[in-house]
Motif scaffolding. Structure first.
Motif, short mmCIF file in Angstrom:
data_model
loop_
_atom_site.label_atom_id
_atom_site.label_comp_id
_atom_site.label_asym_id
_atom_site.label_seq_id
_atom_site.Cartn_x
_atom_site.Cartn_y
_atom_site.Cartn_z
N UNK A 79 0.84 -1.20 0.00
CA UNK A 79 0.00 0.00 0.00
C UNK A 79 0.88 1.25 0.00
N UNK A 80 1.96 1.20 0.79
CA UNK A 80 2.84 2.37 0.94
C UNK A 80 3.67 2.66 -0.31
N UNK A 81 4.08 1.62 -1.03
CA UNK A 81 4.99 1.83 -2.17
C UNK A 81 4.27 1.86 -3.52
N UNK A 82 2.97 1.60 -3.56
CA UNK A 82 2.24 1.50 -4.81
C UNK A 82 2.35 2.77 -5.66
N UNK A 83 2.23 3.92 -5.03
CA UNK A 83 2.29 5.18 -5.77
C UNK A 83 3.58 5.34 -6.55
N UNK A 84 4.70 5.09 -5.90
CA UNK A 84 6.00 5.24 -6.55
C UNK A 84 6.27 4.09 -7.52
N UNK A 85 6.05 2.85 -7.06
CA UNK A 85 6.40 1.68 -7.86
C UNK A 85 5.50 1.46 -9.07
N UNK A 86 4.25 1.89 -8.99
CA UNK A 86 3.30 1.62 -10.07
C UNK A 86 2.81 2.91 -10.73
N UNK A 87 2.23 3.80 -9.95
CA UNK A 87 1.59 4.97 -10.53
C UNK A 87 2.58 5.96 -11.14
N UNK A 88 3.79 6.01 -10.59
CA UNK A 88 4.79 6.95 -11.11
C UNK A 88 5.84 6.27 -11.99
N UNK A 89 5.63 5.02 -12.33
CA UNK A 89 6.61 4.28 -13.14
C UNK A 89 6.72 4.87 -14.54
N UNK A 90 7.92 4.79 -15.08
CA UNK A 90 8.19 5.30 -16.42
C UNK A 90 7.50 4.45 -17.50
N UNK A 91 7.57 3.12 -17.35
CA UNK A 91 6.99 2.23 -18.34
C UNK A 91 5.75 1.55 -17.77
N UNK A 92 4.97 0.88 -18.62
CA UNK A 92 3.80 0.18 -18.11
C UNK A 92 4.18 -0.84 -17.02
N UNK A 93 3.27 -1.04 -16.08
CA UNK A 93 3.50 -1.98 -14.99
C UNK A 93 2.35 -2.98 -14.95
N UNK A 94 2.69 -4.25 -15.03
CA UNK A 94 1.71 -5.32 -14.87
C UNK A 94 1.66 -5.64 -13.38
N UNK A 95 0.48 -5.48 -12.78
CA UNK A 95 0.31 -5.71 -11.34
C UNK A 95 -0.52 -6.97 -11.14
N UNK A 96 0.06 -7.92 -10.44
CA UNK A 96 -0.62 -9.17 -10.10
C UNK A 96 -1.18 -9.04 -8.69
N UNK A 97 -2.50 -8.90 -8.58
CA UNK A 97 -3.16 -8.88 -7.28
C UNK A 97 -3.43 -10.34 -6.91
N UNK A 98 -2.87 -10.80 -5.80
CA UNK A 98 -2.89 -12.21 -5.45
C UNK A 98 -2.98 -12.39 -3.94
N UNK A 99 -3.07 -13.67 -3.51
CA UNK A 99 -3.02 -14.02 -2.09
C UNK A 99 -2.36 -15.39 -1.96
#
Length: 108
Positions: free
Chosen positions: A9-29
């Motif tokens: 939750x804390x790193x999502x903004x930087x790691x995903x939303x502000x990424x230079x290239x597209x990011x594939x995010x796997x939501x899992x458990x």
């Protein structure tokens, strides 16, 4: 064990939303069998298309805020983020060829 970076939750903004290239995010458990089946497929896509996309994982049990924000109610849920926005989604475990076809715009 996946090679994909774990995002919180804390790193999502930087790691995903502000990424230079597209990011594939796997939501899992951890308890999700289809999620475990999808992990090696996403690892292959990550290594084969590293110059085009990043692949990360979000454990929905450990990061409920980000899962709630994007309305994740069924997993595995694979979202592609580009420019801070959801650009594509895929719900459920699918074969590699199907995922590559669904996300072709970001991999080619």
């Amino acid at each position: 064990m996946s090679n994909a970076k774990d995002v919180t939750d804390a790193s999502f903004g930087v790691d995903v939303l502000q990424a230079e290239k597209p990011v594939i995010v796997d939501f899992w458990a951890e308890w999700c069998g289809p999620c475990r089946m999808l992990t090696p497929i996403l690892d292959e896509i990550a290594s084969e298309h590293a110059e085009k996309v990043d692949v990360v994982k979000v454990n929905v049990d450990d990061n409920p805020a980000i899962a709630a924000k994007y309305g994740i109610t069924s997993i595995p849920a694979v979202y592609v983020f580009q420019g801070g926005e959801v650009a594509a989604t895929s719900i459920g475990a699918k074969p590699k060829k199907v995922l590559e076809q669904e996300f072709r715009a970001f991999l080619d």
